[in-house]
Design a protein around this motif. Structure first.
Motif, PDB file in Angstrom:
ATOM      1  N   GLU A 215       0.832  -1.200   0.000  1.00 43.76           N
ATOM      2  CA  GLU A 215       0.000   0.000   0.000  1.00 43.76           C
ATOM      3  C   GLU A 215       0.867   1.250   0.000  1.00 43.76           C
ATOM      4  N   SER A 216       1.951   1.212   0.762  1.00 44.93           N
ATOM      5  CA  SER A 216       2.888   2.339   0.796  1.00 44.93           C
ATOM      6  C   SER A 216       3.447   2.599  -0.595  1.00 44.93           C
ATOM      7  N   LYS A 217       3.812   1.524  -1.270  1.00 44.97           N
ATOM      8  CA  LYS A 217       4.345   1.650  -2.627  1.00 44.97           C
ATOM      9  C   LYS A 217       3.283   2.176  -3.585  1.00 44.97           C
ATOM     10  N   ARG A 218       2.039   1.709  -3.411  1.00 41.67           N
ATOM     11  CA  ARG A 218       0.953   2.159  -4.278  1.00 41.67           C
ATOM     12  C   ARG A 218       0.699   3.659  -4.105  1.00 41.67           C
ATOM     13  N   VAL A 219       0.711   4.127  -2.857  1.00 37.72           N
ATOM     14  CA  VAL A 219       0.513   5.553  -2.603  1.00 37.72           C
ATOM     15  C   VAL A 219       1.653   6.377  -3.208  1.00 37.72           C
ATOM     16  N   PHE A 220       2.875   5.854  -3.111  1.00 35.40           N
ATOM     17  CA  PHE A 220       4.020   6.553  -3.688  1.00 35.40           C
ATOM     18  C   PHE A 220       3.878   6.644  -5.208  1.00 35.40           C
ATOM     19  N   THR A 221       3.439   5.551  -5.830  1.00 32.97           N
ATOM     20  CA  THR A 221       3.208   5.561  -7.280  1.00 32.97           C
ATOM     21  C   THR A 221       2.119   6.564  -7.644  1.00 32.97           C
ATOM     22  N   GLN A 222       1.081   6.624  -6.831  1.00 34.22           N
ATOM     23  CA  GLN A 222       0.005   7.598  -7.050  1.00 34.22           C
ATOM     24  C   GLN A 222       0.552   9.022  -6.991  1.00 34.22           C
ATOM     25  N   THR A 223       1.473   9.260  -6.068  1.00 38.65           N
ATOM     26  CA  THR A 223       2.081  10.582  -5.942  1.00 38.65           C
ATOM     27  C   THR A 223       2.900  10.922  -7.182  1.00 38.65           C
ATOM     28  N   GLN A 224       3.644   9.948  -7.684  1.00 37.53           N
ATOM     29  CA  GLN A 224       4.428  10.155  -8.902  1.00 37.53           C
ATOM     30  C   GLN A 224       3.522  10.499 -10.085  1.00 37.53           C
ATOM     31  N   GLN A 225       2.435   9.772 -10.197  1.00 30.70           N
ATOM     32  CA  GLN A 225       1.507  10.014 -11.298  1.00 30.70           C
ATOM     33  C   GLN A 225       0.881  11.395 -11.201  1.00 30.70           C
ATOM     34  N   LEU A 226       0.580  11.827  -9.993  1.00 29.07           N
ATOM     35  CA  LEU A 226       0.022  13.162  -9.786  1.00 29.07           C
ATOM     36  C   LEU A 226       1.002  14.237 -10.241  1.00 29.07           C
ATOM     37  N   LEU A 227       2.269  14.069  -9.868  1.00 26.68           N
ATOM     38  CA  LEU A 227       3.298  15.032 -10.272  1.00 26.68           C
ATOM     39  C   LEU A 227       3.455  15.069 -11.785  1.00 26.68           C
ATOM     40  N   GLU A 228       3.583  13.899 -12.396  1.00 24.28           N
ATOM     41  CA  GLU A 228       3.773  13.817 -13.846  1.00 24.28           C
ATOM     42  C   GLU A 228       2.597  14.446 -14.594  1.00 24.28           C
ATOM     43  N   SER A 229       1.388  14.149 -14.120  1.00 24.65           N
ATOM     44  CA  SER A 229       0.203  14.664 -14.788  1.00 24.65           C
ATOM     45  C   SER A 229       0.059  16.165 -14.618  1.00 24.65           C
ATOM     46  N   GLU A 230       0.262  16.646 -13.404  1.00 23.79           N
ATOM     47  CA  GLU A 230       0.079  18.079 -13.122  1.00 23.79           C
ATOM     48  C   GLU A 230       1.072  18.934 -13.894  1.00 23.79           C
ATOM     49  N   LEU A 231       2.302  18.442 -14.027  1.00 26.28           N
ATOM     50  CA  LEU A 231       3.339  19.213 -14.723  1.00 26.28           C
ATOM     51  C   LEU A 231       3.392  18.897 -16.213  1.00 26.28           C
ATOM     52  N   GLY A 232       2.608  17.901 -16.636  1.00 25.92           N
ATOM     53  CA  GLY A 232       2.606  17.545 -18.048  1.00 25.92           C
ATOM     54  C   GLY A 232       3.847  16.796 -18.486  1.00 25.92           C
ATOM     55  N   LEU A 233       4.576  16.231 -17.537  1.00 23.31           N
ATOM     56  CA  LEU A 233       5.802  15.502 -17.894  1.00 23.31           C
ATOM     57  C   LEU A 233       5.483  14.202 -18.617  1.00 23.31           C
ATOM     58  N   ASN A 234       4.280  13.667 -18.379  1.00 23.46           N
ATOM     59  CA  ASN A 234       3.896  12.431 -19.049  1.00 23.46           C
ATOM     60  C   ASN A 234       3.592  12.644 -20.529  1.00 23.46           C
ATOM     61  N   GLN A 235       3.561  13.903 -20.957  1.00 30.05           N
ATOM     62  CA  GLN A 235       3.300  14.209 -22.361  1.00 30.05           C
ATOM     63  C   GLN A 235       4.568  14.588 -23.122  1.00 30.05           C
ATOM     64  N   LEU A 236       5.671  14.699 -22.397  1.00 23.60           N
ATOM     65  CA  LEU A 236       6.918  15.075 -23.051  1.00 23.60           C
ATOM     66  C   LEU A 236       7.498  13.881 -23.810  1.00 23.60           C
ATOM     67  N   SER A 237       7.994  14.137 -24.997  1.00 22.42           N
ATOM     68  CA  SER A 237       8.727  13.116 -25.748  1.00 22.42           C
ATOM     69  C   SER A 237      10.093  13.679 -26.073  1.00 22.42           C
ATOM     70  N   PHE A 238      11.089  12.833 -25.983  1.00 21.96           N
ATOM     71  CA  PHE A 238      12.464  13.293 -26.130  1.00 21.96           C
ATOM     72  C   PHE A 238      13.138  12.631 -27.327  1.00 21.96           C
ATOM     73  N   ASP A 239      13.646  13.447 -28.222  1.00 18.51           N
ATOM     74  CA  ASP A 239      14.463  12.938 -29.312  1.00 18.51           C
ATOM     75  C   ASP A 239      15.893  12.787 -28.813  1.00 18.51           C
ATOM     76  N   LYS A 240      16.689  12.034 -29.535  1.00 24.56           N
ATOM     77  CA  LYS A 240      18.092  11.859 -29.179  1.00 24.56           C
ATOM     78  C   LYS A 240      18.955  12.447 -30.287  1.00 24.56           C
ATOM     79  N   PRO A 241      19.180  13.763 -30.236  1.00 29.00           N
ATOM     80  CA  PRO A 241      19.960  14.397 -31.300  1.00 29.00           C
ATOM     81  C   PRO A 241      21.421  13.981 -31.264  1.00 29.00           C
TER      82      PRO A 241
END
Length: 467
Positions: A215-241
């Motif tokens: 459960e502790s791990k699940r809550v931590f994962t939920q926190t990560q998802q909240l951060l990624e979603s709120e900042l839009g990091l889950n929508q970033l795509s990175f090229d390798k120039p």
């Protein structure tokens, strides 16, 4: 003082076929005799389908060679010290051909995993929601416990006690890399409580400990998802120039001229978070460093003053009761200030990560560890800043700032002080803080229940000996 023990020739012949002095240390013999003087069963009679797979030509795949058909490769380093959690994220992968070639290495939910190489200290149970297509490494022995006879959670509790650890440790062969063979592992005596209810209560405590850890791990994962979603990091795509450029003004401001510092991935993350309200870490926390405590003053037990060393830092919290300690008189003589409960420490050496931890008690800090103390006007909590540092928001910045000396990377107080910390809103900050604290509390309760289970097993063993 010289200490020795003597055993009869018949005992040597009947006990594992070992002749080395380490095997017959008094504490080892005492633990073995206590267990075998009462009701017990050999591990081999409680287990089935036990395997340690010897792999040939198996390699951990790099990110670019990993495919959807690759299999996870679970190693002892992925298992927490207390055995209550397995890191399925930062895990290696092997090829599909290895998955096909080694069917006996495939782990199943509910199996017991025992470390048999190196330190040979870790034991865990595979959770029922663990990702499929996972092979166990050769450093781990996997086996199924006959649950109709005894609960695997009871066996886990027993192995977590000091008796279980001693009985495993004494089996390690005296080589450069310790190893426990299957025949010797199967000869470990397992104490069986006279009362079935005692056994069930202990197993229940351990099972609840695992549930809370998950459960502790699940809550931590939920926190990560909240951060990624709120900042839009889950929508970033990175090229390798192949290459990238930087302005001279950027070189002058950063005092860096190496290409790693101007990595576009880090630049993209920093650019994204600076679109939101943000602060620098140094505006809310005072940053200092630990003291270079003399290595000879560290004690082999926890009888002295606890000290955070860089090896203790993990991406969550630090329980000071688990730290190594130094001589109290030496600590008083040095007169270096302690860090306090609720403050933050950051490891300053590494290659892949520079983790942060919240302190759950007062303790001293060793060198190459940064000490973050909240200022009176701090806008962010210790839980929040710890989480941000451990997220890819913080790690991208610290790894960008890292300098390499020989084979180890270093960061400085300046790197930590100028970390950009996103502050979307008061609500967002408070929600992250609450989730992190919930995750920590569940993990602490999990540890408390396991300690209770271990203590109960040890108590029953001692009581049975006295009868």
């Amino acid at each position: 003082m010289v200490v020795w023990s003597s055993v009869s020739a018949s005992s040597v012949q009947s006990s594992f076929g070992r002749f080395d002095a380490e095997f017959y240390r008094p504490e080892n013999l005492d633990a073995y005799n206590k267990i075998t003087s009462q009701k017990y069963e050999l591990l081999g009679r409680l287990a089935k389908d036990g395997y340690r797979v010897v792999y040939k030509n198996t390699k951990i795949l790099s990110d670019e060679h990993r495919t959807s058909q690759s299999a996870r490769f679970l190693q002892a380093t992925n298992i927490s010290t207390d055995g209550l959690s397995i890191d399925s994220e930062n895990i290696g992968y092997v090829s599909e051909s290895d998955w096909i070639r080694y069917p006996k290495g495939r782990i199943k939910p509910g199996e017991l995993l025992i470390e048999v190489k190196g330190q040979a200290e870790k034991v865990t149970i595979v959770p029922y929601d663990f990702p499929e297509r996972t092979l166990v490494s050769g450093s781990l022995f996997k086996l199924s416990i006959e649950s109709s006879v005894i609960s695997p959670f009871y066996v886990f509790s027993y192995f977590s006690t000091r008796y279980g650890k001693i009985l495993r440790d004494r089996l390690k062969t005296n080589t450069l890399i310790g190893f426990i063979s299957k025949p010797q592992l199967y000869r470990i005596p397992i104490f069986i409580p006279e009362s079935l209810s005692d056994q069930e209560d202990i197993a229940s405590l351990s099972e609840k400990a695992f549930c809370l850890s998950n459960e502790s791990k699940r809550v931590f994962t939920q926190t990560q998802q909240l951060l990624e979603s709120e900042l839009g990091l889950n929508q970033l795509s990175f090229d390798k120039p192949v290459g990238y450029t930087a302005q001279f003004s950027e070189l002058e401001l950063s005092r860096r001229a190496d290409p790693e510092y101007f990595d576009p991935v880090s630049a993209s993350i920093v650019a994204r978070i600076t679109e939101f309200d943000h602060i620098t870490l140094g505006s809310s926390f005072a940053i200092s460093n630990g003291f270079p405590w003399h290595s000879k003053k560290f004690l082999s037990d926890n009888s002295g003053e606890p000290v955070v060393r860089i090896r203790n830092i993990k991406p969550t919290y630090i329980d000071v009761d688990e730290l190594t300690s130094i001589d109290r008189n030496y600590a008083r003589k040095v007169d270096f200030s302690k860090a306090n409960k609720g403050e933050v420490v950051v490891g300053m050496d590494g290659l892949k990560y520079f983790y942060a931890s919240v302190l759950e008690g007062d303790c001293y800090i060793n060198q190459r560890v940064a000490h973050l103390k909240p200022l009176s006007n701090a806008k962010i909590s210790s839980e929040y800043v710890t989480f941000i540092i451990n997220s890819r928001v913080g790690q991208a910045q610290l790894l960008r700032d890292m300098t390499i000396a020989t084979t180890v990377g270093h960061i400085t107080n300046r790197s930590i002080s100028k970390l950009v910390i996103p502050y979307v809103s008061d609500k967002f900050h408070d929600e992250i803080t609450s989730l992190v604290r919930t995750s920590i509390n569940k993990k602490q309760e999990s540890k408390r229940l396991l300690d209770q289970a271990k203590s109960r097993v040890e108590q029953l063993i001692e009581e049975a000996v006295q009868v």
